[in-house]
Design a protein around this motif. Sequence first.
Motif, PDB file in Angstrom:
ATOM      1  N   PRO A 191       1.197  -1.249  -0.483  1.00  0.00           N
ATOM      2  CA  PRO A 191       0.246   0.013   0.366  1.00  0.00           C
ATOM      3  C   PRO A 191       0.809   1.912  -0.302  1.00  0.00           C
ATOM      4  N   LEU A 192       0.418   2.545  -0.924  1.00  0.00           N
ATOM      5  CA  LEU A 192       1.184   3.416  -0.585  1.00  0.00           C
ATOM      6  C   LEU A 192       0.717   4.215   0.552  1.00  0.00           C
ATOM      7  N   GLN A 193       1.350   5.351   0.945  1.00  0.00           N
ATOM      8  CA  GLN A 193       1.374   6.065   1.759  1.00  0.00           C
ATOM      9  C   GLN A 193       0.023   6.980   1.786  1.00  0.00           C
ATOM     10  N   ILE A 223       4.776   8.873  -3.758  1.00  0.00           N
ATOM     11  CA  ILE A 223       4.330  10.384  -3.926  1.00  0.00           C
ATOM     12  C   ILE A 223       3.275  10.453  -4.958  1.00  0.00           C
ATOM     13  N   TRP A 224       3.660  10.302  -6.156  1.00  0.00           N
ATOM     14  CA  TRP A 224       2.932   9.999  -7.496  1.00  0.00           C
ATOM     15  C   TRP A 224       2.074   9.284  -7.044  1.00  0.00           C
ATOM     16  N   GLY A 225       2.198   8.208  -6.535  1.00  0.00           N
ATOM     17  CA  GLY A 225       1.157   7.024  -6.786  1.00  0.00           C
ATOM     18  C   GLY A 225       0.222   7.334  -6.143  1.00  0.00           C
ATOM     19  N   HIS A 230      -6.041   8.407  -6.171  1.00  0.00           N
ATOM     20  CA  HIS A 230      -7.276   9.526  -5.164  1.00  0.00           C
ATOM     21  C   HIS A 230      -7.569   9.852  -7.035  1.00  0.00           C
ATOM     22  N   GLY A 231      -8.976   9.075  -7.351  1.00  0.00           N
ATOM     23  CA  GLY A 231      -9.803   9.676  -8.378  1.00  0.00           C
ATOM     24  C   GLY A 231      -9.809  10.762  -8.518  1.00  0.00           C
ATOM     25  N   GLY A 232     -10.792  11.422  -7.348  1.00  0.00           N
ATOM     26  CA  GLY A 232     -11.137  13.166  -7.444  1.00  0.00           C
ATOM     27  C   GLY A 232      -9.480  13.834  -7.278  1.00  0.00           C
ATOM     28  N   TRP A 233      -9.097  13.453  -6.417  1.00  0.00           N
ATOM     29  CA  TRP A 233      -7.473  14.489  -6.803  1.00  0.00           C
ATOM     30  C   TRP A 233      -6.313  13.868  -8.325  1.00  0.00           C
ATOM     31  N   ARG A 234      -6.345  12.703  -8.625  1.00  0.00           N
ATOM     32  CA  ARG A 234      -6.206  13.220 -10.130  1.00  0.00           C
ATOM     33  C   ARG A 234      -6.394  13.643 -10.985  1.00  0.00           C
ATOM     34  N   GLN A 235      -8.538  14.141 -11.349  1.00  0.00           N
ATOM     35  CA  GLN A 235      -9.232  14.121 -12.195  1.00  0.00           C
ATOM     36  C   GLN A 235      -8.866  16.398 -11.617  1.00  0.00           C
ATOM     37  N   ARG A 236      -8.180  16.635 -10.422  1.00  0.00           N
ATOM     38  CA  ARG A 236      -8.500  17.696 -11.043  1.00  0.00           C
ATOM     39  C   ARG A 236      -6.940  18.268 -11.348  1.00  0.00           C
ATOM     40  N   LEU A 237      -5.855  16.958 -11.047  1.00  0.00           N
ATOM     41  CA  LEU A 237      -4.426  17.243 -12.314  1.00  0.00           C
ATOM     42  C   LEU A 237      -4.726  17.385 -13.271  1.00  0.00           C
ATOM     43  N   TYR A 238      -5.998  16.805 -13.942  1.00  0.00           N
ATOM     44  CA  TYR A 238      -6.259  16.869 -15.795  1.00  0.00           C
ATOM     45  C   TYR A 238      -6.789  18.451 -16.092  1.00  0.00           C
TER      46      TYR A 238
END
Length: 390
Positions: A191-193, A223-225, A230-238
């Motif tokens: 698991p990732l932090q 950190i990147w992983g 987190h789908g919501g944060w990945r969406q915000r990045l996009y």
Amino acid sequence: MTFNSTKAFADITQLYLEIPQTVQVRACEHSQSFSTLSRRWNAYLNQICLSTFLPWLREEHIPSATPWSNAATSASIWEVVNGTAIVFGTTRMVLIPTEAIDLSELRVPQEWVDIPTWAADYYLATQVNPEEGWIKIAGYATHEKLKTKGSYDVRDRTYSLDKEDLIPDLNILWVTRQLCPTETTRSVVTPLQSLTLVQADNLIQRLGNTTVILPRLAVPFTIWGALLEHGGWRQRLYERRQSLPEQWSVLNWIVNGISDLAQQAGWVQMEPQSSLAGGRGVQEQLKPVLIKRLDIAGQQYELRVLPQGKPEEQRWRFELRNVALGKQIPAGFKLRLLTEDLQPFENNEDRAITPVDLLYIEVAFNEPAEGLVWEVEPLPKNYQREILRF
């Protein structure tokens, strides 16, 4: 659609599929919403792979196979990493497209191997030739084989297997699944932090700048992983890399209609009908309902978000209902709300101890633009985290 696996290529055991012209046209259209030319090309190749391979897979082997992600989620992935996932049952396979004509190895981005919720059972080396109109499955490997026999390249964060270590004939995969259904396909993934909201905000601000050409290599993988998982944060990045306005404001949805990306993720708005309208002069203030359909254990459910009371009170109600008339929610189901950084709060969960007509949670906000993440157990099919902002 025409499928052709008998063309005069070097190895007739490998699967060749013709790319329909309509697929190329749609892939070209869909690939325009990305930050750079290289990201558009990456999205183009991945869309071609998905739209060519998935119909064949459904017709020949797995009628229930679906993309792991919807259109909005796929865009947030292809903006930063190569690969597209397909799921059937509890099995996940990832297509890794490449333009290399003389394929010498399978190279899988670390995200698809070491992010726990991304790790797959099978990885397919997929050669793509848009000019000649075909894709070829050059071979496949399991997650377990990638982790135990593959080489990890720290420079580009990929796992690789030489061509000789791949299984070239995809038919072997289906035979193995029938004869050895308990075959070990995945290794254990650590698991990732967890990230704090402050960490995530800082990362999104930094990596959302398109001058950062390869955000996936700009910070340590752990950190990147965690950010990507987190789908919501990945969406915000996009969305930041596209310079898009806020797409997940529920208040904006109520006033201006649901945003394009939210519609792609399955959200719709319904105007309720009042049973009191026209009755003895009584008028009821109708409030729109925001709805998302969920497939859970083969049945259809609705997640509903409804405003409560006066607008300035900022009170909202989340409901989970079975779509089928007369059907209830089974015992053991849970509806849960979490903060944007996935922390629980008081009265954030409702569970069905016995079969019930609905699960619901009411929540009030003290600050504007607060974010919430919803969860349902058992997990809905192809569930991805979303941050709804209030």
